[in-house]
Design an enzyme around this catalytic site. Structure first.
Site, PDB file in Angstrom:
ATOM      1  N   ASP A  31       0.881  -1.071   0.090  1.00 47.39           N
ATOM      2  CA  ASP A  31      -0.013  -0.052  -0.009  1.00 47.39           C
ATOM      3  C   ASP A  31       0.985   1.351   0.165  1.00 47.39           C
ATOM      4  OD1 ASP A  31      -2.294   1.658   0.507  1.00 47.39           O
ATOM      5  OD2 ASP A  31      -1.857   1.932   2.402  1.00 47.39           O
ATOM      6  N   ALA A  64     -13.305   9.668   9.839  1.00 44.25           N
ATOM      7  CA  ALA A  64     -12.700   9.685   8.504  1.00 44.25           C
ATOM      8  C   ALA A  64     -11.982   8.471   8.333  1.00 44.25           C
ATOM      9  CB  ALA A  64     -11.908  10.838   8.494  1.00 44.25           C
ATOM     10  N   MET A  68     -10.887   3.495   5.995  1.00 41.42           N
ATOM     11  CA  MET A  68      -9.637   3.890   5.127  1.00 41.42           C
ATOM     12  C   MET A  68      -9.231   2.536   4.570  1.00 41.42           C
ATOM     13  SD  MET A  68      -7.759   6.552   4.325  1.00 41.42           S
ATOM     14  CE  MET A  68      -7.925   7.621   5.687  1.00 41.42           C
ATOM     15  N   LYS A  72     -11.505   6.111  -2.645  1.00 42.31           N
ATOM     16  CA  LYS A  72     -12.082   7.307  -2.180  1.00 42.31           C
ATOM     17  C   LYS A  72     -13.361   7.443  -2.490  1.00 42.31           C
ATOM     18  CE  LYS A  72      -7.948   7.729  -0.462  1.00 42.31           C
ATOM     19  NZ  LYS A  72      -7.684   6.821   0.608  1.00 42.31           N
ATOM     20  N   HIS A  75     -14.991   5.208  -0.092  1.00 47.31           N
ATOM     21  CA  HIS A  75     -14.897   5.769   1.348  1.00 47.31           C
ATOM     22  C   HIS A  75     -15.935   6.653   1.651  1.00 47.31           C
ATOM     23  CE1 HIS A  75     -11.461   6.918   4.392  1.00 47.31           C
ATOM     24  NE2 HIS A  75     -12.691   7.475   4.741  1.00 47.31           N
ATOM     25  N   ARG A 180     -10.404  -2.238  -3.422  1.00 48.59           N
ATOM     26  CA  ARG A 180     -10.486  -2.964  -2.386  1.00 48.59           C
ATOM     27  C   ARG A 180     -12.022  -3.019  -1.558  1.00 48.59           C
ATOM     28  NH1 ARG A 180      -5.710   0.605  -0.076  1.00 48.59           N
ATOM     29  NH2 ARG A 180      -3.980  -0.560  -1.097  1.00 48.59           N
TER      30      ARG A 180
END
Length: 290
Positions: A31, A64, A68, A72, A75, A180
């Site tokens: 990552d 937030a 993770m 995005k 997310h 993911r």
């Protein structure tokens, strides 16, 4: 407390493991934020808070950090499912959040993230030396990220200048199959690097979705606790933190990453040489990631 994450740590580990037999391992897939660069995974976290604030919505850093590792857009979508955030959105706009609202926040988030990501491009201590050591051992180096390609395009040149240059990079928004926790970004590295067996790969990540990604791809997985999202210290915070507090945070992070399926959990990439040697030994004894 004393900062332990220093390049000398991995250099010493590399010297002690310089004759390590890493066969039959073929590749390590990393990552980015919280793993190779950006100690504490601060860049995406703070920007999520700021992006939501432009819509009059208050979210905490802890909220937030929750999703993770996802792409995005996903997310943001996940954050809007949080009951307290959804209630704020309902009160502010008179309706429950929808996909068009995710699009709107994402459109606000992207330029903010692009503008800021370079400020968080410093390699995590030991990462540069680790990549050099892996190549000296004959392993290939892949990588993938929840960052969109536009953000990575800002990050990669600065990371390269600092010595972080994987053989392949996959962004969170560039595969039609998705990101993911699916295996697709990890498997895209397998294809690009010419790896002949997914079981000869190690996925290294600081988030739950990243560990699940590696498991779904059939790889060995190593979670990172201290350097990443689950502990969430900045370097300044870490330097001032009491040892007992650090240990407690690390223990919680280790438990969470192991529950997600991590085969091993270490504090940072500086600790990887010994773990990779152990995985290689396991493989030679007939063990597999499953």
């Amino acid at each position: 407390m004393t900062q332990n994450l220093h390049p000398a740590a991995v250099s010493a580990a590399a010297r002690s493991s310089s004759t390590a037999n890493l066969a039959p391992l073929q590749a390590v897939i990393f990552d980015w934020a919280g793993t190779l660069v950006d100690f504490g995974s601060l860049a995406p976290t703070q920007i999520f808070v700021e992006a939501f604030a432009t819509f009059g919505i208050t979210i905490t850093l802890a909220q937030a950090r929750g999703p993770m590792g996802l792409s995005k857009w996903d997310h943001i979508h996940q954050l809007l499912q949080d009951p307290s955030i959804a209630r704020q959105w309902q009160a502010q706009f008179g309706s429950a959040p929808e996909d068009k609202d995710v699009d709107a926040i994402y459109a606000r988030f992207m330029p903010m993230q692009i503008a800021k990501v370079g400020e968080f491009s410093a390699p995590i201590a030991g990462a540069v030396e680790l990549l050099q050591w892996l190549r000296a051992q004959g392993l290939k180096v892949g990588s993938c990220s929840g960052y969109p390609r536009e953000v990575l395009n800002q990050l990669l040149p600065q990371a390269l200048a600092a010595g972080i240059a994987p053989d392949h990079v996959v962004a969170g928004d560039e595969l039609a199959a998705g990101g993911r926790p699916g295996p697709f970004m990890a498997l895209a590295n397998v294809l690009a690097l010419g790896i002949t067996d997914v079981r000869a790969c190690v996925k290294v990540d600081d988030t739950v979705p990243g560990i699940v990604e590696g498991r779904n791809a059939g790889m060995w997985t190593v979670g990172l606790s201290l350097s990443g999202n689950e502990v969430g210290y900045s370097l300044a915070e870490y330097a001032k933190a009491r040892a007992a507090e650090v240990d407690a945070r690390v223990a919680r992070a280790e438990a969470k990453l192991k529950a997600a399926g991590a085969h091993y959990v270490v504090r940072s990439v500086a600790d990887l040489p010994a773990v990779l040697a152990q995985i290689a030994t396991d493989m030679r004894q007939g063990k597999t990631p499953a």
